[in-house]
Structures are given as structure tokens and as C-alpha cells.
Design a protein around this motif. Structure first.
Motif, PDB file in Angstrom:
ATOM      1  N   CYS A   1       0.832  -1.212   0.000  1.00  0.00           N
ATOM      2  CA  CYS A   1       0.000   0.000   0.000  1.00  0.00           C
ATOM      3  C   CYS A   1       0.864   1.260   0.000  1.00  0.00           C
ATOM      4  CB  CYS A   1      -0.934   0.021   1.209  1.00  0.00           C
ATOM      5  SG  CYS A   1      -2.320  -1.096   1.047  1.00  0.00           S
ATOM      6  N   CYS A   2       1.944   1.237   0.750  1.00  0.00           N
ATOM      7  CA  CYS A   2       2.838   2.400   0.784  1.00  0.00           C
ATOM      8  C   CYS A   2       3.479   2.635  -0.581  1.00  0.00           C
ATOM      9  CB  CYS A   2       3.914   2.224   1.854  1.00  0.00           C
ATOM     10  SG  CYS A   2       3.300   2.358   3.534  1.00  0.00           S
ATOM     11  N   TYR A   3       3.774   1.576  -1.297  1.00  0.00           N
ATOM     12  CA  TYR A   3       4.400   1.725  -2.600  1.00  0.00           C
ATOM     13  C   TYR A   3       3.401   2.073  -3.696  1.00  0.00           C
ATOM     14  CZ  TYR A   3       9.191   0.625  -1.502  1.00  0.00           C
ATOM     15  OH  TYR A   3      10.467   0.698  -1.020  1.00  0.00           O
ATOM     16  N   LEU A   4       2.261   1.422  -3.722  1.00  0.00           N
ATOM     17  CA  LEU A   4       1.320   1.616  -4.823  1.00  0.00           C
ATOM     18  C   LEU A   4       0.337   2.762  -4.581  1.00  0.00           C
ATOM     19  CD1 LEU A   4       0.599  -2.088  -5.765  1.00  0.00           C
ATOM     20  CD2 LEU A   4       2.238  -0.514  -6.784  1.00  0.00           C
ATOM     21  N   GLN A   5      -0.033   3.004  -3.345  1.00  0.00           N
ATOM     22  CA  GLN A   5      -0.942   4.077  -2.945  1.00  0.00           C
ATOM     23  C   GLN A   5      -2.260   4.048  -3.709  1.00  0.00           C
ATOM     24  OE1 GLN A   5       1.040   7.863  -2.936  1.00  0.00           O
ATOM     25  NE2 GLN A   5       2.819   7.032  -1.888  1.00  0.00           N
ATOM     26  N   ASP A   6      -2.752   2.865  -3.978  1.00  0.00           N
ATOM     27  CA  ASP A   6      -4.011   2.685  -4.695  1.00  0.00           C
ATOM     28  C   ASP A   6      -4.664   1.410  -4.186  1.00  0.00           C
ATOM     29  OD1 ASP A   6      -5.273   1.261  -7.425  1.00  0.00           O
ATOM     30  OD2 ASP A   6      -5.732   3.403  -7.185  1.00  0.00           O
ATOM     31  N   ALA A   7      -5.940   1.497  -3.853  1.00  0.00           N
ATOM     32  CA  ALA A   7      -6.627   0.367  -3.234  1.00  0.00           C
ATOM     33  C   ALA A   7      -6.706  -0.849  -4.152  1.00  0.00           C
ATOM     34  CB  ALA A   7      -8.033   0.789  -2.796  1.00  0.00           C
ATOM     35  N   VAL A   8      -7.102  -0.651  -5.389  1.00  0.00           N
ATOM     36  CA  VAL A   8      -7.295  -1.779  -6.303  1.00  0.00           C
ATOM     37  C   VAL A   8      -5.968  -2.458  -6.631  1.00  0.00           C
ATOM     38  CG1 VAL A   8      -8.132  -2.444  -8.597  1.00  0.00           C
ATOM     39  CG2 VAL A   8      -9.388  -0.754  -7.256  1.00  0.00           C
ATOM     40  N   LYS A   9      -4.967  -1.660  -6.958  1.00  0.00           N
ATOM     41  CA  LYS A   9      -3.656  -2.237  -7.293  1.00  0.00           C
ATOM     42  C   LYS A   9      -3.052  -2.943  -6.080  1.00  0.00           C
ATOM     43  CE  LYS A   9      -2.508   1.277 -10.712  1.00  0.00           C
ATOM     44  NZ  LYS A   9      -1.657   2.442 -10.986  1.00  0.00           N
ATOM     45  N   ALA A  10      -3.139  -2.314  -4.920  1.00  0.00           N
ATOM     46  CA  ALA A  10      -2.557  -2.903  -3.711  1.00  0.00           C
ATOM     47  C   ALA A  10      -3.253  -4.209  -3.346  1.00  0.00           C
ATOM     48  CB  ALA A  10      -2.633  -1.915  -2.551  1.00  0.00           C
ATOM     49  N   THR A  11      -4.568  -4.242  -3.485  1.00  0.00           N
ATOM     50  CA  THR A  11      -5.319  -5.466  -3.178  1.00  0.00           C
ATOM     51  C   THR A  11      -4.922  -6.587  -4.130  1.00  0.00           C
ATOM     52  OG1 THR A  11      -7.168  -4.138  -2.389  1.00  0.00           O
ATOM     53  CG2 THR A  11      -7.628  -6.435  -2.897  1.00  0.00           C
ATOM     54  N   SER A  12      -4.832  -6.265  -5.408  1.00  0.00           N
ATOM     55  CA  SER A  12      -4.474  -7.278  -6.411  1.00  0.00           C
ATOM     56  C   SER A  12      -3.064  -7.821  -6.187  1.00  0.00           C
ATOM     57  CB  SER A  12      -4.565  -6.685  -7.819  1.00  0.00           C
ATOM     58  OG  SER A  12      -5.859  -6.204  -8.064  1.00  0.00           O
ATOM     59  N   VAL A  13      -2.116  -6.931  -6.013  1.00  0.00           N
ATOM     60  CA  VAL A  13      -0.723  -7.365  -5.832  1.00  0.00           C
ATOM     61  C   VAL A  13      -0.566  -8.159  -4.537  1.00  0.00           C
ATOM     62  CG1 VAL A  13       1.637  -6.538  -5.484  1.00  0.00           C
ATOM     63  CG2 VAL A  13       0.221  -5.523  -7.271  1.00  0.00           C
ATOM     64  N   THR A  14      -1.221  -7.695  -3.468  1.00  0.00           N
ATOM     65  CA  THR A  14      -1.154  -8.420  -2.195  1.00  0.00           C
ATOM     66  C   THR A  14      -1.727  -9.819  -2.336  1.00  0.00           C
ATOM     67  OG1 THR A  14      -1.287  -6.367  -0.932  1.00  0.00           O
ATOM     68  CG2 THR A  14      -1.858  -8.403   0.230  1.00  0.00           C
ATOM     69  N   ALA A  15      -2.888  -9.926  -2.980  1.00  0.00           N
ATOM     70  CA  ALA A  15      -3.510 -11.243  -3.164  1.00  0.00           C
ATOM     71  C   ALA A  15      -2.593 -12.171  -3.969  1.00  0.00           C
ATOM     72  CB  ALA A  15      -4.863 -11.091  -3.854  1.00  0.00           C
ATOM     73  N   ILE A  16      -1.963 -11.642  -4.992  1.00  0.00           N
ATOM     74  CA  ILE A  16      -1.057 -12.458  -5.824  1.00  0.00           C
ATOM     75  C   ILE A  16       0.153 -12.911  -5.019  1.00  0.00           C
ATOM     76  CG2 ILE A  16       0.530 -12.350  -7.794  1.00  0.00           C
ATOM     77  CD1 ILE A  16      -1.629 -10.531  -9.155  1.00  0.00           C
ATOM     78  N   ILE A  17       0.736 -12.000  -4.234  1.00  0.00           N
ATOM     79  CA  ILE A  17       1.922 -12.356  -3.444  1.00  0.00           C
ATOM     80  C   ILE A  17       1.579 -13.390  -2.372  1.00  0.00           C
ATOM     81  CG2 ILE A  17       3.580 -11.477  -1.747  1.00  0.00           C
ATOM     82  CD1 ILE A  17       3.741  -8.934  -3.470  1.00  0.00           C
ATOM     83  N   ILE A  18       0.481 -13.192  -1.652  1.00  0.00           N
ATOM     84  CA  ILE A  18       0.084 -14.138  -0.603  1.00  0.00           C
ATOM     85  C   ILE A  18      -0.260 -15.492  -1.224  1.00  0.00           C
ATOM     86  CG2 ILE A  18      -1.601 -14.619   1.221  1.00  0.00           C
ATOM     87  CD1 ILE A  18       0.468 -12.444   1.948  1.00  0.00           C
ATOM     88  N   PHE A  19      -0.947 -15.471  -2.350  1.00  0.00           N
ATOM     89  CA  PHE A  19      -1.261 -16.720  -3.049  1.00  0.00           C
ATOM     90  C   PHE A  19       0.024 -17.423  -3.480  1.00  0.00           C
ATOM     91  CE2 PHE A  19      -2.437 -19.075  -6.961  1.00  0.00           C
ATOM     92  CZ  PHE A  19      -3.323 -19.975  -6.386  1.00  0.00           C
TER      93      PHE A  19
END
Length: 177
Positions: A96-114
Motif C-alpha cells: 500500500c505504501c508503494y502503490l498508494q491505490d486500493a485496487v492495485k494494492a489489493t491485487s498485488v497483495t492477493a497475488i503475493i500471498i497466493f
């Protein structure tokens, strides 16, 4: 749950809530610290609901010969889960600190955790090194009898320390107007 954390915190960046806090005169250190503490507490509490309720349900079904051991295991699971889950939740905060966007941060986080989950599952099956993963350490700690697990503590502290440091560095560089 990390993706939900990324969505909520990402909205604070997207909707400029953090900008308002900076404009109100709060220091970046106060804002960052309050966000980290409040989100980690909230999401760790949510993460503990299912394991604790499962322990209580199984206690009623099978009974426990030693009530002290039952509470010992619950307390051990809570402490280590909070430490090691926090490491995973901090991934969402960093993104979130790097992307500063809810949709992008949610997508990237989900991909990394997956991706980390896939690596854990296949890594265990293929005998790859998985000891550095916080989720693996949770599994190990719960299955061990002893309370003090230095490797799990070290893994949790290293992951948390690195992720908080990187998040703080990026948060300080964010452009808040």
C-alpha cells in the motif's frame, strides 16, 4: 485477510484520508505508527477468531484431560499467530505504501500471498526450503510441545522488522499535499 487489509489501507491512500491527517498537523511518524498498530491489532483479532473457536468447539466435543495444557496451547497459538501473522499483514502495508491505490494494492497483495501459499504447499511436498516462511513457522510452533521457539520468533521478527523498515522509508517519501 491480507488482501482485505490492503483494500482498506489502500482506500486511505486513494481517497486521500492520509493527506487530510498530514494537513491536520499530525506527523508522519504518528500517522504511520497509528496505522500499523491499529491495523495489526484489528486483523490479528480477526485472524484469531477461527482457531480459538475451533479449539473451544473441539474441547466440547472431545474433552481435555488437562485443562492447563489446553489453555497453554491456546496461549501459545495466540502469541505465535500474532507475531507471525503480523509479518504477513505487513506485506499488505508495504505494498500500500508503494502503490498508494486500493485496487492495485489489493491485487498485488492477493497475488503475493497466493504465491507464498503455493510455495509453502509445493515447497513442503518437494522438500524445498520453507522454514523462512511465517506460515510454516505457525504450523511448526503449534505442533511442538515447548513454548519457546527461537526460530519462529526470529523469522517473525526479521520479516516484521524488514517490512516495517521498508514501509516506513517509502511512507516518508510519499507525496502528501
Amino acid at each position: 485477510m491480507s488482501a482485505i487489509l490492503a483494500l482498506i489501507l489502500g482506500q486511505e491512500f486513494s481517497k486521500r484520508t492520509i493527506n487530510l491527517e498530514v494537513s491536520a498537523g499530525h506527523s508522519r511518524k504518528q500517522i504511520f505508527t497509528s496505522k500499523i498498530i491499529s491495523y495489526l491489532i484489528a486483523f490479528n483479532l480477526m485472524a484469531l477468531v477461527y482457531p480459538v473457536s475451533g479449539c473451544i468447539r473441539e474441547f466440547g466435543r472431545f474433552g481435555v484431560a488437562d485443562v492447563g495444557m489446553f489453555f497453554y496451547n491456546i496461549i501459545k497459538a495466540i502469541i505465535y499467530s500474532c507475531l507471525l501473522n503480523s509479518a504477513l499483514f505487513l506485506i499488505a502495508i508495504l505494498i500500500c505504501c508503494y502503490l498508494q491505490d486500493a485496487v492495485k494494492a489489493t491485487s498485488v497483495t492477493a497475488i503475493i500471498i497466493f504465491g507464498l501459499s503455493l510455495y509453502l504447499g509445493y515447497g513442503m511436498m518437494l522438500r524445498l526450503p520453507v522454514g523462512f516462511l511465517p506460515t510454516y513457522q505457525i504450523r511448526i510452533v503449534v505442533s511442538m510441545k515447548t513454548f519457546f521457539q527461537p526460530i519462529a520468533i526470529l523469522v517473525g521478527c526479521i520479516w516484521s522488522g524488514i517490512l516495517v523498515l521498508l514501509s516506513w522509508i517509502k511512507f516518508c517519501k510519499c507525496d502528501f499535499k
